[in-house]
Design a protein around this motif. Structure first.
Motif, PDB file in Angstrom:
ATOM      1  N   ARG A  45       0.806  -1.230   0.000  1.00 15.33           N
ATOM      2  CA  ARG A  45       0.000   0.000   0.000  1.00 15.33           C
ATOM      3  C   ARG A  45       0.840   1.282   0.000  1.00 15.33           C
ATOM      4  O   ARG A  45       0.541   2.208  -0.763  1.00 15.33           O
ATOM      5  CB  ARG A  45      -0.978  -0.025   1.185  1.00 15.33           C
ATOM      6  N   PRO A  46       1.918   1.393   0.808  1.00 17.17           N
ATOM      7  CA  PRO A  46       2.717   2.629   0.768  1.00 17.17           C
ATOM      8  C   PRO A  46       3.507   2.816  -0.525  1.00 17.17           C
ATOM      9  O   PRO A  46       4.020   3.908  -0.787  1.00 17.17           O
ATOM     10  CB  PRO A  46       3.686   2.460   1.957  1.00 17.17           C
ATOM     11  N   TYR A  47       3.605   1.765  -1.353  1.00 16.51           N
ATOM     12  CA  TYR A  47       4.440   1.829  -2.555  1.00 16.51           C
ATOM     13  C   TYR A  47       3.622   1.849  -3.839  1.00 16.51           C
ATOM     14  O   TYR A  47       4.186   1.673  -4.929  1.00 16.51           O
ATOM     15  CB  TYR A  47       5.403   0.633  -2.585  1.00 16.51           C
ATOM     16  N   VAL A  48       2.315   2.070  -3.726  1.00 10.88           N
ATOM     17  CA  VAL A  48       1.464   2.056  -4.920  1.00 10.88           C
ATOM     18  C   VAL A  48       1.934   3.084  -5.946  1.00 10.88           C
ATOM     19  O   VAL A  48       2.042   2.782  -7.143  1.00 10.88           O
ATOM     20  CB  VAL A  48      -0.015   2.315  -4.528  1.00 10.88           C
ATOM     21  N   ASN A  49       2.232   4.309  -5.504  1.00  5.36           N
ATOM     22  CA  ASN A  49       2.628   5.362  -6.446  1.00  5.36           C
ATOM     23  C   ASN A  49       3.929   5.041  -7.181  1.00  5.36           C
ATOM     24  O   ASN A  49       3.971   5.109  -8.424  1.00  5.36           O
ATOM     25  CB  ASN A  49       2.728   6.711  -5.729  1.00  5.36           C
ATOM     26  N   PRO A  50       5.021   4.702  -6.480  1.00  2.06           N
ATOM     27  CA  PRO A  50       6.254   4.383  -7.221  1.00  2.06           C
ATOM     28  C   PRO A  50       6.112   3.162  -8.126  1.00  2.06           C
ATOM     29  O   PRO A  50       6.730   3.117  -9.201  1.00  2.06           O
ATOM     30  CB  PRO A  50       7.299   4.139  -6.123  1.00  2.06           C
ATOM     31  N   ILE A  51       5.293   2.180  -7.741  1.00  2.00           N
ATOM     32  CA  ILE A  51       5.092   1.011  -8.602  1.00  2.00           C
ATOM     33  C   ILE A  51       4.386   1.418  -9.895  1.00  2.00           C
ATOM     34  O   ILE A  51       4.794   1.050 -10.999  1.00  2.00           O
ATOM     35  CB  ILE A  51       4.285  -0.079  -7.868  1.00  2.00           C
ATOM     36  N   LEU A  52       3.321   2.213  -9.767  1.00  2.00           N
ATOM     37  CA  LEU A  52       2.581   2.651 -10.953  1.00  2.00           C
ATOM     38  C   LEU A  52       3.431   3.544 -11.845  1.00  2.00           C
ATOM     39  O   LEU A  52       3.279   3.531 -13.075  1.00  2.00           O
ATOM     40  CB  LEU A  52       1.301   3.366 -10.543  1.00  2.00           C
ATOM     41  N   ASN A  53       4.335   4.316 -11.246  1.00  2.00           N
ATOM     42  CA  ASN A  53       5.214   5.175 -12.050  1.00  2.00           C
ATOM     43  C   ASN A  53       6.147   4.359 -12.941  1.00  2.00           C
ATOM     44  O   ASN A  53       6.669   4.871 -13.938  1.00  2.00           O
ATOM     45  CB  ASN A  53       6.037   6.093 -11.133  1.00  2.00           C
ATOM     46  N   VAL A  54       6.358   3.101 -12.578  1.00  2.00           N
ATOM     47  CA  VAL A  54       7.146   2.196 -13.425  1.00  2.00           C
ATOM     48  C   VAL A  54       6.248   1.466 -14.421  1.00  2.00           C
ATOM     49  O   VAL A  54       6.579   1.347 -15.606  1.00  2.00           O
ATOM     50  CB  VAL A  54       7.931   1.172 -12.560  1.00  2.00           C
ATOM     51  N   LEU A  55       5.095   0.981 -13.957  1.00  2.00           N
ATOM     52  CA  LEU A  55       4.253   0.118 -14.790  1.00  2.00           C
ATOM     53  C   LEU A  55       3.555   0.875 -15.921  1.00  2.00           C
ATOM     54  O   LEU A  55       3.481   0.376 -17.049  1.00  2.00           O
ATOM     55  CB  LEU A  55       3.197  -0.591 -13.935  1.00  2.00           C
ATOM     56  N   ILE A  56       3.025   2.065 -15.634  1.00  2.00           N
ATOM     57  CA  ILE A  56       2.223   2.770 -16.649  1.00  2.00           C
ATOM     58  C   ILE A  56       3.031   3.120 -17.893  1.00  2.00           C
ATOM     59  O   ILE A  56       2.572   2.886 -19.021  1.00  2.00           O
ATOM     60  CB  ILE A  56       1.542   4.014 -16.032  1.00  2.00           C
ATOM     61  N   PRO A  57       4.255   3.682 -17.779  1.00  2.00           N
ATOM     62  CA  PRO A  57       5.038   3.941 -18.998  1.00  2.00           C
ATOM     63  C   PRO A  57       5.307   2.675 -19.804  1.00  2.00           C
ATOM     64  O   PRO A  57       5.335   2.713 -21.040  1.00  2.00           O
ATOM     65  CB  PRO A  57       6.336   4.552 -18.462  1.00  2.00           C
ATOM     66  N   LYS A  58       5.510   1.537 -19.139  1.00  2.00           N
ATOM     67  CA  LYS A  58       5.755   0.284 -19.853  1.00  2.00           C
ATOM     68  C   LYS A  58       4.514  -0.169 -20.619  1.00  2.00           C
ATOM     69  O   LYS A  58       4.619  -0.797 -21.674  1.00  2.00           O
ATOM     70  CB  LYS A  58       6.191  -0.812 -18.868  1.00  2.00           C
ATOM     71  N   LEU A  59       3.356   0.168 -20.084  1.00  2.00           N
ATOM     72  CA  LEU A  59       2.095  -0.175 -20.746  1.00  2.00           C
ATOM     73  C   LEU A  59       1.957   0.582 -22.064  1.00  2.00           C
ATOM     74  O   LEU A  59       1.294   0.120 -22.996  1.00  2.00           O
ATOM     75  CB  LEU A  59       0.935   0.175 -19.809  1.00  2.00           C
TER      76      LEU A  59
ATOM     77  N   VAL B 133       3.657  -9.524 -22.011  1.00  2.00           N
ATOM     78  CA  VAL B 133       4.162  -8.505 -21.079  1.00  2.00           C
ATOM     79  C   VAL B 133       3.023  -7.561 -20.707  1.00  2.00           C
ATOM     80  O   VAL B 133       2.811  -7.251 -19.531  1.00  2.00           O
ATOM     81  CB  VAL B 133       5.334  -7.723 -21.696  1.00  2.00           C
ATOM     82  N   VAL B 134       2.271  -7.104 -21.722  1.00  2.00           N
ATOM     83  CA  VAL B 134       1.152  -6.188 -21.480  1.00  2.00           C
ATOM     84  C   VAL B 134       0.108  -6.841 -20.576  1.00  2.00           C
ATOM     85  O   VAL B 134      -0.402  -6.217 -19.640  1.00  2.00           O
ATOM     86  CB  VAL B 134       0.510  -5.753 -22.819  1.00  2.00           C
ATOM     87  N   THR B 135      -0.186  -8.118 -20.834  1.00  2.00           N
ATOM     88  CA  THR B 135      -1.164  -8.834 -20.015  1.00  2.00           C
ATOM     89  C   THR B 135      -0.715  -8.910 -18.565  1.00  2.00           C
ATOM     90  O   THR B 135      -1.515  -8.687 -17.640  1.00  2.00           O
ATOM     91  CB  THR B 135      -1.368 -10.259 -20.578  1.00  2.00           C
ATOM     92  N   SER B 136       0.557  -9.203 -18.345  1.00  2.00           N
ATOM     93  CA  SER B 136       1.090  -9.289 -16.975  1.00  2.00           C
ATOM     94  C   SER B 136       1.063  -7.928 -16.291  1.00  2.00           C
ATOM     95  O   SER B 136       0.734  -7.824 -15.102  1.00  2.00           O
ATOM     96  CB  SER B 136       2.522  -9.836 -17.001  1.00  2.00           C
ATOM     97  N   LEU B 137       1.405  -6.870 -17.032  1.00  2.00           N
ATOM     98  CA  LEU B 137       1.372  -5.516 -16.471  1.00  2.00           C
ATOM     99  C   LEU B 137      -0.053  -5.127 -16.086  1.00  2.00           C
ATOM    100  O   LEU B 137      -0.294  -4.565 -15.017  1.00  2.00           O
ATOM    101  CB  LEU B 137       1.939  -4.513 -17.479  1.00  2.00           C
TER     102      LEU B 137
END
Length: 206
Positions: free
Chosen positions: A91-105, A114-118
């Motif tokens: 929960r405290p790391y939701v923002n930094p995780i999304l900052n990595v995942l969304i650009p990869k999407l 890869v897209v399905t896993s993301l």
């Protein structure tokens, strides 16, 4: 090693063995191990949390910088296991995780797996993050709708539909998407007309 063994598995010496298994050469073993360790994180947080944080950083680094699609896919899947089974840690790391995942999407040359896993990891994050996800709705919706309209991969469409459902549930943004993206309703109604699989039809109705 189901829940009836948790009190034993949460002992330090057994946790050490489980963390070794996180590096097993078989991906399926690494995936199941992450589910078990995540589940145990509430029983022995002092012993588990430091190692899980380190693992989280490794997974995000692999997703962000690896040039091998299979490595990205597997890291995203293991990250999804961690998110689903250790929500208190994540929960405290939701923002930094999304900052990595969304650009990869948004990468155009991404492998469908890869897209399905993301997308699956983002859907799990939506459930954990709740209202934190509101700030990412505008970033995620265009990508989710683009994938929904892409008929080249039924698996991507199914997962994007599930992720959209999770995002709407967590943020309460049930009307805004229809106003901002008028073609969304047509897309969903089109899926109901053409899709034969009951699971996707139920997801579309949701």
């Amino acid at each position: 090693l189901d829940e009836c063994f948790d009190l034993h598995l949460a002992q330090a010496e057994n946790l050490t063995a489980l963390f070794v298994a996180l590096n097993d050469e078989q991906f399926e073993i690494r995936e199941i191990t992450m589910c078990i360790i995540g589940r145990l994180s509430i029983l022995n947080p002092a012993h588990i949390m430091p190692s899980l944080r380190k693992t989280l950083i490794q997974l995000l680094t692999e997703i962000e910088y690896s040039g091998v699609g299979r490595n990205k896919e597997q890291s995203a899947r293991i990250l999804g296991c961690l998110v689903a089974n250790a929500p208190t840690l994540i929960r405290p790391y939701v923002n930094p995780i999304l900052n990595v995942l969304i650009p990869k999407l948004k990468e155009e040359d991404s492998n469908p797996m890869v897209v399905t896993s993301l997308l699956t990891a983002i859907g799990d994050l939506s459930e954990v993050g709740g209202k934190q996800m509101t700030q990412y709705v505008n970033d995620l919706l265009p990508n989710l709708l683009e994938i929904l309209n892409d008929a080249s991969s039924s698996q991507k469409r199914e997962v994007s539909l599930w992720t959209l459902t999770q995002l709407v549930k967590s943020t309460g943004a049930v009307v805004t998407p229809y106003h901002r993206y008028p073609h969304l309703l047509d897309t969903l109604l089109g899926l109901l007309r053409t899709e034969q699989r009951p699971r996707i039809r139920r997801q579309t109705l949701q």
